[in-house]
Design a protein around this motif. Sequence first.
Motif, mmCIF file in Angstrom:
data_model
loop_
_atom_site.group_PDB
_atom_site.id
_atom_site.type_symbol
_atom_site.label_atom_id
_atom_site.label_comp_id
_atom_site.label_asym_id
_atom_site.label_seq_id
_atom_site.Cartn_x
_atom_site.Cartn_y
_atom_site.Cartn_z
ATOM 1 N N ARG A 15 3.845 0.195 4.226
ATOM 2 C CA ARG A 15 3.201 1.199 3.367
ATOM 3 C C ARG A 15 1.763 0.816 3.044
ATOM 4 N NH1 ARG A 15 7.802 0.931 -1.114
ATOM 5 N NH2 ARG A 15 7.493 -1.243 -0.474
ATOM 6 N N LEU A 16 1.482 -0.484 3.029
ATOM 7 C CA LEU A 16 0.127 -0.955 2.756
ATOM 8 C C LEU A 16 -0.708 -0.999 4.018
ATOM 9 C CD1 LEU A 16 -2.036 -2.229 0.932
ATOM 10 C CD2 LEU A 16 -0.966 -4.457 1.372
ATOM 11 N N ARG A 17 -0.115 -1.499 5.110
ATOM 12 C CA ARG A 17 -0.926 -1.762 6.297
ATOM 13 C C ARG A 17 -1.434 -0.504 6.981
ATOM 14 N NH1 ARG A 17 4.456 -3.943 9.010
ATOM 15 N NH2 ARG A 17 4.867 -2.378 10.630
ATOM 16 N N ILE A 18 -0.755 0.644 6.778
ATOM 17 C CA ILE A 18 -1.279 1.872 7.399
ATOM 18 C C ILE A 18 -2.532 2.364 6.697
ATOM 19 C CG2 ILE A 18 0.970 2.605 8.282
ATOM 20 C CD1 ILE A 18 1.110 4.599 5.952
ATOM 21 N N THR A 19 -2.920 1.705 5.616
ATOM 22 C CA THR A 19 -4.142 2.075 4.898
ATOM 23 C C THR A 19 -5.310 1.157 5.218
ATOM 24 O OG1 THR A 19 -3.679 0.701 2.936
ATOM 25 C CG2 THR A 19 -2.716 2.919 2.990
ATOM 26 N N ASN A 20 -5.085 0.154 6.099
ATOM 27 C CA ASN A 20 -6.164 -0.786 6.400
ATOM 28 C C ASN A 20 -6.074 -1.244 7.846
ATOM 29 O OD1 ASN A 20 -4.587 -3.415 6.646
ATOM 30 N ND2 ASN A 20 -4.043 -2.872 4.537
ATOM 31 N N THR A 294 -3.521 3.097 15.525
ATOM 32 C CA THR A 294 -4.906 3.265 15.075
ATOM 33 C C THR A 294 -5.096 4.649 14.473
ATOM 34 O OG1 THR A 294 -5.763 1.693 16.710
ATOM 35 C CG2 THR A 294 -7.309 3.328 15.839
ATOM 36 N N ALA A 295 -4.597 5.686 15.164
ATOM 37 C CA ALA A 295 -4.708 7.050 14.640
ATOM 38 C C ALA A 295 -4.018 7.175 13.288
ATOM 39 C CB ALA A 295 -4.114 8.043 15.642
ATOM 40 N N LYS A 296 -2.893 6.494 13.131
ATOM 41 C CA LYS A 296 -2.180 6.507 11.849
ATOM 42 C C LYS A 296 -3.066 5.960 10.745
ATOM 43 C CE LYS A 296 1.615 7.043 9.389
ATOM 44 N NZ LYS A 296 2.318 8.335 9.247
ATOM 45 N N GLU A 324 7.252 2.286 14.583
ATOM 46 C CA GLU A 324 8.282 3.047 13.871
ATOM 47 C C GLU A 324 8.271 2.731 12.376
ATOM 48 O OE1 GLU A 324 11.699 3.864 17.226
ATOM 49 O OE2 GLU A 324 11.686 1.890 16.249
ATOM 50 N N GLU A 325 8.060 1.466 12.033
ATOM 51 C CA GLU A 325 7.964 1.093 10.618
ATOM 52 C C GLU A 325 6.815 1.821 9.931
ATOM 53 O OE1 GLU A 325 9.524 -3.554 11.121
ATOM 54 O OE2 GLU A 325 7.420 -3.107 10.726
ATOM 55 N N GLU A 326 5.773 2.108 10.696
ATOM 56 C CA GLU A 326 4.588 2.749 10.138
ATOM 57 C C GLU A 326 4.683 4.274 10.127
ATOM 58 O OE1 GLU A 326 1.873 -1.028 11.611
ATOM 59 O OE2 GLU A 326 1.444 0.961 12.423
ATOM 60 N N GLY A 327 5.855 4.801 10.500
ATOM 61 C CA GLY A 327 6.082 6.235 10.398
ATOM 62 C C GLY A 327 5.628 7.040 11.588
ATOM 63 N N ILE A 328 5.472 6.393 12.723
ATOM 64 C CA ILE A 328 5.073 7.109 13.941
ATOM 65 C C ILE A 328 6.319 7.668 14.624
ATOM 66 C CG2 ILE A 328 4.107 6.779 16.264
ATOM 67 C CD1 ILE A 328 2.163 4.755 14.873
ATOM 68 N N HIS A 329 6.276 8.941 14.993
ATOM 69 C CA HIS A 329 7.425 9.626 15.575
ATOM 70 C C HIS A 329 7.476 9.393 17.085
ATOM 71 C CE1 HIS A 329 7.404 11.586 11.700
ATOM 72 N NE2 HIS A 329 6.183 12.044 11.921
#
Length: 456
Positions: A15-20, A294-296, A324-329
Motif C-alpha cells: 500500500r505504501l510502495r505503489i506511492t513511491n 511503473t504505470a501503477k 499482484e500484491e500491488e493491485g495489478i490485474h
Amino acid sequence: MALKDRVPMPQQDPRLRITNFDEVALGYTEEQALAEASRCLQCPNPTCIQGCPVGIDIKSFIAFIQQGKFTQGYYKIKEKNNFPAMTGRVCPQETQCEASCVLAKMGKPIAIGRLERFLADHEMYKPQQIETEKKNHIPVACVGTGPASLAAAADLAKKGYEVHLFEALHLPGGVLSYGIPEFRLPKKIVNHEIMLLSDLDVFIHTDVIVGKTYTLQQLRREFKSIFLGTGAGAPLLLGVPGENLNGIFTANEFLIRVNLMKAYRFPEFDTPIKRGKEVVVVGAGNVAMDAARTAKRLGANVTIVYRRSRAEMPARAEEIEHAEEEGIHMKLLTNPIAFHGKDGWVQSAEVISMELGTPDERGRRRPIPIEGSNHEIPCDQVIVAIGTTPNPILKHSTPDLLVTSHGNIVVDEHYQTNIPGVFAGGDIVTGSATVIEALGAGKRAAIYMDEFIRGA
C-alpha cells in the motif's frame, strides 16, 4: 532433522510502495543473513555452483557469512562476479543457482541471491581491494555498457589492458540504467558498481553511437580487439490495426522516459510522460512487469494482457507476486487484435480469448484464438512489452559483419565474429536473456580476446 524456515526478505508494504519509486526489497540485516546462511548444508558436492552462469563459489561465500567474515565473503564473490549488488537484486536465482540447491528438492533452497546482495551492500562503500596485472597499455574497446560489456571490460582491465567503453546514451549501464525501474534496481547501485571500473582505469565514453559517431572500421584501426555488447534494445511491435494511436508506447520508450530521464519527477526533470488512468500492458515477461508496476506508481489502474496462462508467464515468480500484491490485474489467455480510438488517442483494446493447444518448439503450449470471443478493454494508455530485437545501426554501417535473419551477430565457440579480432556476446548474440547470462558471456569473451591479442 527439521529444516529451518527460509528467512523472508523484508520489503515495503504494497500500500505504501505503489506511492513511491523507492526500492521494494529492503535487504537482510546481519542477523537475518546469519540466520539464512546457517541453513546451508555446506555440501561436499555443491551443485548450486553448477547452476551459476559465472561460476561463483557459492558454498565458500556462504561459509564466510556463517563465520561472520563478511568482507572475505564479498571478495569470494568478486573472484567471479564484479557486480554482486546488481546481480543479487535482478538475477533469476530461483531458476539457476537456487534451483540447483540440494534443499530445493524440499522446496526451500538457500536464498543465495539475497545473501549475495547482503554482502555487496555491506561492503559497498568500503575501499576496494582489486588485484590487477601490470598495465600493458594495449588498447581494447567494448561497445555498449550493458552487463556483457561491463563484465568484459572489468576482466580485460584486470589483465592489464587499457579498456575503453562506448555508450550511445548519456549515462552508462545499458538495460541496467534505462530498463530496470528504480524500485527494483536503484540507480545509485548501478552507478556505484560501474564507477568501480574507474579504479581499474577503464575509460567510459558516453554519447557515442558506434556505427554513426565512429564506424567499427575506425575502431579497428585504434584498438587491438573489440567486444560488441550492444544488447537487443529495439522493440518488437504487435502489428495490429490502431497500434499507431497516441497513448500507445513500447515498453522501451516508456521505461527509458521514466527510469533514465526521470519523467516520474516531472517538472523537476524536463522529460514529460503521459500518466494513464486505465493502462493495458501487453506481455508477461520481466519488462512487462516493470512497465505495469511503473504505470501503477504513476497513478494508473493497470491490466496485464497475456495470450497464455500463468504457468507460461516468463517473468520471475517474485515479480509476478509483487505485481499482484500491488493491485495489478492479470487478464490471461487474452490477446490484442486491434486498438480503437477517438481524435487520434487510444480508447480501447480489442482482444480475443485464447485456449492452449499443442506445445511449440520451446515446449510452451500454443495459444489458439477462440472464434467469436472478441471483446474490448477500455483504456487510455497501452504499453507493448512483447520482446526486443538488435538495433540494426551496427549492421548497416558494417555490411561485412555476419548476422542472423533476426539481426543477431554470429559468433564462433570463442565468441569471435567473422571479422578477426572482433568479438561479441550477450543479447546481441543470443537475443533477450538475463543479466547474469550476459555477464557470463562477457567474461568468457574476455578470455578469448586476451588469447587473440597474445597470439594464443
